[in-house]
Design a protein around this motif. Structure first.
Motif, PDB file in Angstrom:
ATOM      1  N   PHE A 153      77.244  10.070  82.218  1.00  0.00           N
ATOM      2  CA  PHE A 153      76.533   9.143  82.770  1.00  0.00           C
ATOM      3  C   PHE A 153      76.216   7.899  81.552  1.00  0.00           C
ATOM      4  N   ASP A 155      76.482   6.029  77.732  1.00  0.00           N
ATOM      5  CA  ASP A 155      77.728   5.125  77.195  1.00  0.00           C
ATOM      6  C   ASP A 155      78.005   5.605  75.924  1.00  0.00           C
ATOM      7  N   PRO A 198      86.099  -0.065  88.558  1.00  0.00           N
ATOM      8  CA  PRO A 198      84.831  -0.023  88.379  1.00  0.00           C
ATOM      9  C   PRO A 198      83.804   0.099  89.494  1.00  0.00           C
ATOM     10  N   ARG A 201      79.721   5.609  90.677  1.00  0.00           N
ATOM     11  CA  ARG A 201      78.348   5.476  90.453  1.00  0.00           C
ATOM     12  C   ARG A 201      78.034   6.820  89.752  1.00  0.00           C
ATOM     13  N   ILE A 202      77.674   7.414  88.637  1.00  0.00           N
ATOM     14  CA  ILE A 202      77.162   8.566  88.176  1.00  0.00           C
ATOM     15  C   ILE A 202      75.763   8.723  87.870  1.00  0.00           C
ATOM     16  N   THR A 216      74.128   5.433  86.521  1.00  0.00           N
ATOM     17  CA  THR A 216      75.234   4.348  85.655  1.00  0.00           C
ATOM     18  C   THR A 216      76.246   3.727  86.965  1.00  0.00           C
ATOM     19  N   GLU A 217      76.118   2.669  87.039  1.00  0.00           N
ATOM     20  CA  GLU A 217      76.995   1.964  88.114  1.00  0.00           C
ATOM     21  C   GLU A 217      78.171   1.295  87.326  1.00  0.00           C
ATOM     22  N   VAL A 219      81.097   2.381  87.174  1.00  0.00           N
ATOM     23  CA  VAL A 219      82.313   3.330  86.493  1.00  0.00           C
ATOM     24  C   VAL A 219      83.489   3.330  86.981  1.00  0.00           C
ATOM     25  N   PRO A 221      86.417   5.998  86.755  1.00  0.00           N
ATOM     26  CA  PRO A 221      86.255   7.263  86.275  1.00  0.00           C
ATOM     27  C   PRO A 221      87.869   7.649  85.494  1.00  0.00           C
ATOM     28  N   ARG A 232      86.041  10.139  82.906  1.00  0.00           N
ATOM     29  CA  ARG A 232      84.682  10.180  82.844  1.00  0.00           C
ATOM     30  C   ARG A 232      84.262  10.738  84.292  1.00  0.00           C
ATOM     31  N   TRP A 233      83.745  11.896  84.482  1.00  0.00           N
ATOM     32  CA  TRP A 233      83.636  12.472  85.460  1.00  0.00           C
ATOM     33  C   TRP A 233      82.283  13.294  85.733  1.00  0.00           C
ATOM     34  N   ILE A 237      79.390  11.998  91.153  1.00  0.00           N
ATOM     35  CA  ILE A 237      80.079  10.633  91.193  1.00  0.00           C
ATOM     36  C   ILE A 237      80.129  10.466  92.587  1.00  0.00           C
TER      37      ILE A 237
END
Length: 327
Positions: A153, A155, A198, A201-202, A216-217, A219, A221, A232-233, A237
């Motif tokens: 989640f 950055d 994108p 959401r995570i 975090t919106e 995303v 993955p 990115r997982w 999710i």
């Protein structure tokens, strides 16, 4: 016999008994015997620096494998047969374990941490807890730990993750390791196309929730190029449409089909790219005593100046110390 195997972006090495005996002797003489202070999970500077100066204790082919990982020529390295600590008590400090962890970490970059994760420790003790048995966290045991990337989640995420086995009773649970390129090849093209958008959401994991972090919106993955995908997982999710949910399910099914299974006993270590690999863990029976599975973990960042630019220099002027405050 020494063993070298490379498959699916994962390099596996084994240290012989003769090599291990020499490594144990050298580590005790050159590092452990010269570092009399107790281990400090939040101040690893002296021990890690000393270990890094003596990284040639590791066999040359092991250092070469780590260099290939750092350079992107492989995405994970599994080491078996490292000298393990003699257990003199239920929680005796794993001095050899810290030494191998330090050598591997510093060959790839620098250790760092998050205030909300294990109080900013730079070396994590990963052990089951009764209150975490059924959670999707490193304290779980009663459920499979779903495939994920670390701190998905956030950055600022680790470039590499190192896991070292201090203790693991039989039967040893498998750490599932997935090379993202293998998973992408298994997926339907429409799944990959959607996961590159994108639109997902995570949520922050439970260990970060007390810090009040929002999900975090936006995303995507799967990132990178078609020939060099990244991932990115996290188990949290979600997507907003049926097509999103179908893509998530298809990807997870494909990833599980191509997973490598690594069983981390004492003296085993796995290190992998957090951008190119997913990992999980099978469930196991925990006793919640001195016999339970125990791993050491570090998060590794290639370039610490990235965090200094964002968070500023540390009060004592030591960049690595600053990273424990990154959140």
């Amino acid at each position: 016999m020494n063993e070298i195997a490379i498959a699916g972006g994962v390099t596996t090495e084994s240290v012989s008994e003769a090599e291990a005996a020499g490594m144990r002797r050298s580590a005790r003489e050159q590092i452990i015997g010269r570092f009399p202070r107790p281990l400090d999970r939040q101040d690893t500077r002296d021990h890690f620096r000393l270990a890094a100066r003596h990284e040639t204790i590791l066999p040359e082919r092991v250092r070469d494998a780590l260099a290939r990982l750092r350079d992107g020529a492989t995405d994970a390295v599994v080491l078996h047969g490292l000298p393990a600590d003699d257990r003199t008590g239920p929680d005796a400090p794993p001095l050899l374990g810290w030494t191998w962890l330090a050598m591997v970490t510093r060959q790839l970059g620098h250790e760092f941490g998050y205030r909300a994760e294990k109080n900013g420790d730079l070396v994590h003790d990963v052990r089951p807890r009764p209150d975490g048995a059924a959670t999707q966290s490193n304290a779980s045991s009663a459920v499979d730990l779903s495939l994920h990337t670390e701190v998905a989640f956030h950055d600022v995420r680790p470039d590499f993750v190192v896991l070292y086995g201090v203790r693991s009773p039989q039967p040893r649970p498998a750490t599932r390791l997935v090379h993202i390129a293998d998973a992408v090849r298994e997926c339907r093209p429409e799944t990959v196309r959607r996961l590159r958008e994108p639109r997902f959401r995570i949520a922050a994991p439970e260990s970060f929730s007390p810090a009040g972090r929002a999900a975090t919106e936006g995303v995507g993955p799967i990132g990178g190029s078609p020939g060099w995908p990244t991932v990115r997982w996290h188990s949290s999710i979600t997507g907003s449409t049926a097509q999103d949910r179908a893509a998530i399910a298809d990807f997870l099914d494909c990833a599980e089909r191509v997973a490598h299974r690594v069983r981390l006993g004492p003296g085993s270590l796995v290190v992998f790219s957090n951008n190119r690999c997913l990992h999980g863990r099978d469930s196991f029976t925990a006793q919640y005593d001195a016999s339970d599975r125990w791993l050491l973990r570090t998060y590794v960042l290639r370039d610490v100046t990235r965090l200094m630019t964002r968070y500023g220099p540390a009060p004592d002027g030591d960049g690595i110390r600053t990273l424990a405050e990154a959140a």
